[in-house]
Design an enzyme around this catalytic site. Structure first.
Site, PDB file in Angstrom:
ATOM      1  N   THR A 154       0.876  -1.159   0.000  1.00  0.00           N
ATOM      2  CA  THR A 154       0.000   0.000   0.000  1.00  0.00           C
ATOM      3  C   THR A 154       0.920   1.217   0.000  1.00  0.00           C
ATOM      4  OG1 THR A 154      -1.688  -1.169   1.300  1.00  0.00           O
ATOM      5  CG2 THR A 154      -1.815   1.211   1.315  1.00  0.00           C
ATOM      6  N   ARG A 182     -13.295  -8.192  -2.421  1.00  0.00           N
ATOM      7  CA  ARG A 182     -12.653  -8.008  -1.124  1.00  0.00           C
ATOM      8  C   ARG A 182     -12.416  -6.519  -0.858  1.00  0.00           C
ATOM      9  NH1 ARG A 182      -6.985  -6.378   0.276  1.00  0.00           N
ATOM     10  NH2 ARG A 182      -6.647  -7.093   2.415  1.00  0.00           N
ATOM     11  N   ILE A 183     -12.682  -6.080   0.376  1.00  0.00           N
ATOM     12  CA  ILE A 183     -12.490  -4.688   0.773  1.00  0.00           C
ATOM     13  C   ILE A 183     -11.224  -4.584   1.614  1.00  0.00           C
ATOM     14  CG2 ILE A 183     -13.478  -2.700   1.957  1.00  0.00           C
ATOM     15  CD1 ILE A 183     -15.093  -3.637  -0.478  1.00  0.00           C
ATOM     16  N   THR A 203      -0.278   0.394   6.310  1.00  0.00           N
ATOM     17  CA  THR A 203      -0.022  -0.578   5.259  1.00  0.00           C
ATOM     18  C   THR A 203       0.135  -1.934   5.923  1.00  0.00           C
ATOM     19  OG1 THR A 203       1.395  -1.187   3.392  1.00  0.00           O
ATOM     20  CG2 THR A 203       2.489  -0.217   5.288  1.00  0.00           C
TER      21      THR A 203
END
Length: 280
Positions: A154, A182-183, A203
């Site tokens: 991320t 997917r979230i 992250t």
């Protein structure tokens, strides 16, 4: 005025010296560009700009270079939060835009500020964001070979501006090979949160970050009077109880900058106009 950015975990891909050096150089350059931008812009505008630079670099799992999901499709998520207004806006599982963070930023003025899937893409198209494939050959090869990177990628940016205002932005290309739909944590307050006292970007494994409410806990604890370091320490101790995999970056209202990870090594860089700090 200060900036701190992160680009996920170094362990997410090739751990060669060349890749490590490339990420260190890239993060320093992006931190410096974002800091220069901060001189004439608000923290809110700056975090979006900083994250867009990370999205444009294929070294990171966001924007260009995003991971491919189990059905062969790239879906990205991003969010931004203004510490002064405490408004968050974001996109979840958006496809075929170059910079999801700019779509997220555009939504800040809407009544409906978090959009997902086709609705997010429709909004982006209607507001002038061109269709753009973020897939790169390396990600296609990884997908075809079923090389899962562990889902630890991320990017994020936290800034405090000349008026002491805080903001945070976070963007992700997902963990790779996940179930479609997917979230992740990136467009939630568990992974991206700010108020007038503190701003945090996370992250790592999204499910762990959401289960621990990591960003929200840190910000709330600082708001309630804890030091930034103590807030991190308590929150990451709680993360240990679920063996959580996460890293976080933050700035508080006094300009203190802090970062921590539960497993090595989160890649990050900070800059205050004079001094750089980068992961080693």
């Amino acid at each position: 005025m200060k900036i701190i950015i992160h680009g996920g975990f170094f362990s997410e891909s090739d751990q060669s010296h060349e890749v490590k050096t490339a990420k260190q150089d890239s993060l320093k350059q992006i931190a410096q560009k974002a800091f220069e931008y901060l001189q004439t812009h608000t923290a809110f505008d700056t975090v979006a700009y900083g994250v867009s630079l990370l999205e444009d670099d294929p070294l990171y799992n966001a924007g260009i270079g995003s991971q491919i999901q189990s059905d062969g499709v790239i879906r990205m998520s991003a969010a931004i939060m203004n510490g002064e207004t405490q408004k968050l806006s974001g996109v979840i599982n958006i496809q075929d835009v170059k910079n999801p963070i700019f779509v997220a930023k555009d939504l800040i003025g809407e009544d409906d500020r978090v959009l997902g899937g086709q609705g997010a893409k429709k909004y982006a198209t209607e507001h002038g964001f061109e269709n753009f494939s973020t897939e790169i050959p390396q990600r296609r090869k990884e997908y075809e070979a079923k090389l899962n990177n562990g889902g630890k990628g991320t990017v994020g940016c936290v800034a405090i501006d000349k008026d002491g205002k805080l903001a945070v932005a976070t963007s992700t290309g997902g963990k790779g090979f996940e179930i479609p739909g997917r979230i992740s944590d990136s467009a939630t307050v568990a992974g991206n949160y700010a108020n007038a006292f503190c701003a945090v970007s996370c992250t790592g494994v999204g499910e762990d970050i959401v289960s621990n409410a990591t960003a929200t806990k840190i910000v709330t604890r600082v708001t309630d009077g804890m030091s930034l370091e103590s807030a991190f320490s308590k929150t990451f101790d709680e993360l240990k109880t679920i063996d959580g995999f996460a890293g976080a970056i933050a700035i508080d209202k006094d300009g203190n900058v802090y970062h921590q990870d539960s497993y090595p090594t989160m890649v990050f860089a900070s800059f205050d106009g004079e001094n750089f700090e980068t992961f080693s």
